[in-house]
Design an enzyme around this catalytic site. Structure first.
Site, short mmCIF file in Angstrom:
data_model
loop_
_atom_site.label_atom_id
_atom_site.label_comp_id
_atom_site.label_asym_id
_atom_site.label_seq_id
_atom_site.Cartn_x
_atom_site.Cartn_y
_atom_site.Cartn_z
N PRO A 1 50.01 33.98 42.68
CA PRO A 1 48.90 33.53 43.53
C PRO A 1 48.33 32.22 42.97
O PRO A 1 48.28 32.02 41.75
CB PRO A 1 47.88 34.66 43.40
CG PRO A 1 48.60 35.80 42.74
CD PRO A 1 49.67 35.17 41.90
N THR A 2 47.91 31.33 43.84
CA THR A 2 47.33 30.07 43.39
C THR A 2 46.27 29.62 44.39
O THR A 2 46.31 29.99 45.56
CB THR A 2 48.41 28.98 43.22
OG1 THR A 2 47.82 27.81 42.62
CG2 THR A 2 49.04 28.60 44.54
N TYR A 3 45.34 28.81 43.91
CA TYR A 3 44.27 28.31 44.78
C TYR A 3 43.94 26.88 44.36
O TYR A 3 44.22 26.44 43.24
CB TYR A 3 43.04 29.20 44.71
CG TYR A 3 42.37 29.26 43.36
CD1 TYR A 3 41.26 28.46 43.07
CD2 TYR A 3 42.85 30.10 42.35
CE1 TYR A 3 40.64 28.51 41.83
CE2 TYR A 3 42.24 30.16 41.11
CZ TYR A 3 41.15 29.37 40.85
OH TYR A 3 40.55 29.41 39.61
N ARG B 1 40.47 39.23 42.30
CA ARG B 1 41.03 38.05 42.95
C ARG B 1 42.50 38.28 43.29
O ARG B 1 43.16 39.13 42.72
CB ARG B 1 40.92 36.82 42.05
CG ARG B 1 39.50 36.37 41.76
CD ARG B 1 39.54 35.13 40.88
NE ARG B 1 38.20 34.63 40.58
CZ ARG B 1 37.96 33.55 39.83
NH1 ARG B 1 38.98 32.87 39.30
NH2 ARG B 1 36.72 33.16 39.61
N ARG C 1 48.98 38.67 46.42
CA ARG C 1 50.01 39.55 45.82
C ARG C 1 50.63 40.45 46.89
O ARG C 1 51.84 40.68 46.89
CB ARG C 1 49.41 40.37 44.69
CG ARG C 1 48.97 39.53 43.49
CD ARG C 1 48.58 40.40 42.30
NE ARG C 1 48.12 39.57 41.18
CZ ARG C 1 46.86 39.38 40.86
NH1 ARG C 1 45.90 39.98 41.56
NH2 ARG C 1 46.53 38.60 39.83
N GLU D 1 45.37 47.22 38.74
CA GLU D 1 46.67 47.50 38.12
C GLU D 1 46.95 49.00 38.11
O GLU D 1 48.05 49.44 38.47
CB GLU D 1 46.71 46.96 36.69
CG GLU D 1 46.61 45.44 36.58
CD GLU D 1 45.18 44.93 36.48
OE1 GLU D 1 45.00 43.77 36.10
OE2 GLU D 1 44.26 45.71 36.80
N HIS E 1 47.35 35.53 28.10
CA HIS E 1 46.45 35.30 29.24
C HIS E 1 45.57 34.09 28.92
O HIS E 1 44.36 34.19 28.72
CB HIS E 1 45.60 36.54 29.50
CG HIS E 1 45.05 36.60 30.89
ND1 HIS E 1 44.26 35.61 31.42
CD2 HIS E 1 45.20 37.52 31.88
CE1 HIS E 1 43.92 35.92 32.65
NE2 HIS E 1 44.49 37.08 32.97
N THR E 2 46.20 32.93 28.88
CA THR E 2 45.49 31.69 28.55
C THR E 2 44.65 31.23 29.75
O THR E 2 44.95 31.54 30.90
CB THR E 2 46.48 30.59 28.17
OG1 THR E 2 47.52 30.53 29.15
CG2 THR E 2 47.10 30.87 26.82
N ARG E 3 43.62 30.47 29.45
CA ARG E 3 42.75 29.93 30.50
C ARG E 3 42.49 28.45 30.21
O ARG E 3 42.09 28.10 29.10
CB ARG E 3 41.43 30.69 30.55
CG ARG E 3 41.57 32.17 30.89
CD ARG E 3 40.23 32.87 30.87
NE ARG E 3 40.38 34.30 31.08
CZ ARG E 3 40.42 34.89 32.26
NH1 ARG E 3 40.34 34.14 33.36
NH2 ARG E 3 40.54 36.20 32.37
#
Length: 324
Positions: free
Chosen positions: A88-90, A156, A161, A274, A301-303
């Protein structure tokens, strides 16, 4: 006087030639064997009438050819299971940078199909152009998140998904599914290439640790005798599957065998998507631990840091519109 010398020279010359020939002949040299098969065939001619030499056979060559004929042919290697990555992307300032990093990883993975789902009503020019240059097998989808679900405390990418799952099921609806594995790859995660080797052998549902998540350095499934027996997590250990979205993969056959398994909005508590999804397709006892019995972190899980655009001009803009 000269005539006498010349006459004597011509008398001795034949005898001198005979002596030279006799000395040159080696009586021990074997005589050449005559063969009825010519080296050149009078009927085998090439361009311009030139003679083409025939290939002579020899016992050694014939034996080698027989060995090659009797040697079994090598079977082609079995096809690798396809890895389907649903991302998913925004739209945001760092979107292209995030996708570029992810594409650079995916490009090194054999037999991977990227399903990129935008959170919008139409495809964006930025993502369309990016995928056209990415050099990856891909599918570009789009579905907007309803406004009522755009709250900070709500999950989100649920609709995105589910759109990826629907595309997979529709694609394999009327054909036998090839071996494949599905996982959910958020566009801000960081992946080790070793993880793709691990997940490709997934029989049903595989799990592994995730780094930098849940307010801890890592979270992971607890494994004993090759089976998952619990969870090392910083939030709600009582969850049926206390795992991050980046911490599992599902066999394509399992997805197709459970057509109603989706991510739910209604009845799903925050942070439980999940667990609610995995409950529809498997049990804890069936989970397959990967990454050395869940003792190695292969995904983080980098940000990306929030971009500071305080100095971006509003009026006196650059004359060139550069895509970032």
């Amino acid at each position: 006087m000269k005539s006498a010398l010349c006459s004597r020279f011509f008398i001795l010359l034949p005898w001198i030639l005979i002596v030279i020939i006799m000395l040159d002949v080696d009586p021990r040299r074997p005589a050449p064997q005559l063969t009825s098969r010519p080296y050149f065939s009078p009927h085998a001619v090439g361009c311009g009438g030139s003679r083409v030499p025939l290939r002579r056979s020899s016992p050694g060559r014939d034996a080698a050819e027989k060995r090659n004929e009797s040697r079994p042919q090598l079977q082609p290697e079995p096809r690798l299971p396809t890895i389907y990555a649903i991302t998913p992307t925004y739209s945001r300032p760092v979107q292209k940078a995030e996708l570029t990093r992810l594409a650079n990883t995916f490009r090194q993975v054999a037999q991977l199909h990227w399903i990129l789902v935008e959170d919008r009503a139409t495809r964006s020019e930025l993502v369309s152009s990016f995928l056209a240059r990415a050099g990856l097998p891909n599918t570009h989808l789009h579905v907007p998140t309803p406004r009522r679900y755009k709250r900070p405390w709500l999950p989100r990418a649920t609709e995105q998904r589910n759109a990826g799952l629907a595309w997979l099921r529709q694609r394999h609806q009327h054909q036998s599914a090839q071996p494949g594995v599905l996982f959910f790859a958020d566009d801000d995660n960081t992946y080790s290439l070793e993880l793709f080797q691990e997940m490709r052998t997934t029989r049903k549902v595989s799990v592994w640790p995730v780094g930098l998540v849940g307010g801890r350095r890592y979270e992971r499934p607890l494994v004993k005798n090759g089976k998952v027996v619990g969870w090392y997590t910083g939030w709600r250990e009582d969850r049926p599957f206390a795992i991050d979205m980046a911490g599992f993969a599902v066999s394509l056959q399992v997805i197709l065998s459970n057509p109603k398994a989706v991510f739910k909005r209604r009845g799903s508590q925050p942070g439980m998507q999940e667990s609610d999804f995995l409950k529809q397709i498997t049990t804890v006892e069936e989970l397959e631990p990967k990454a050395s019995n869940c003792t190695k972190v292969l995904v983080w899980h980098t940000r990306t840091e929030k971009v500071n655009l305080a100095n971006e001009p509003k009026y006196h803009l650059d004359t060139v519109n550069i895509e970032v």
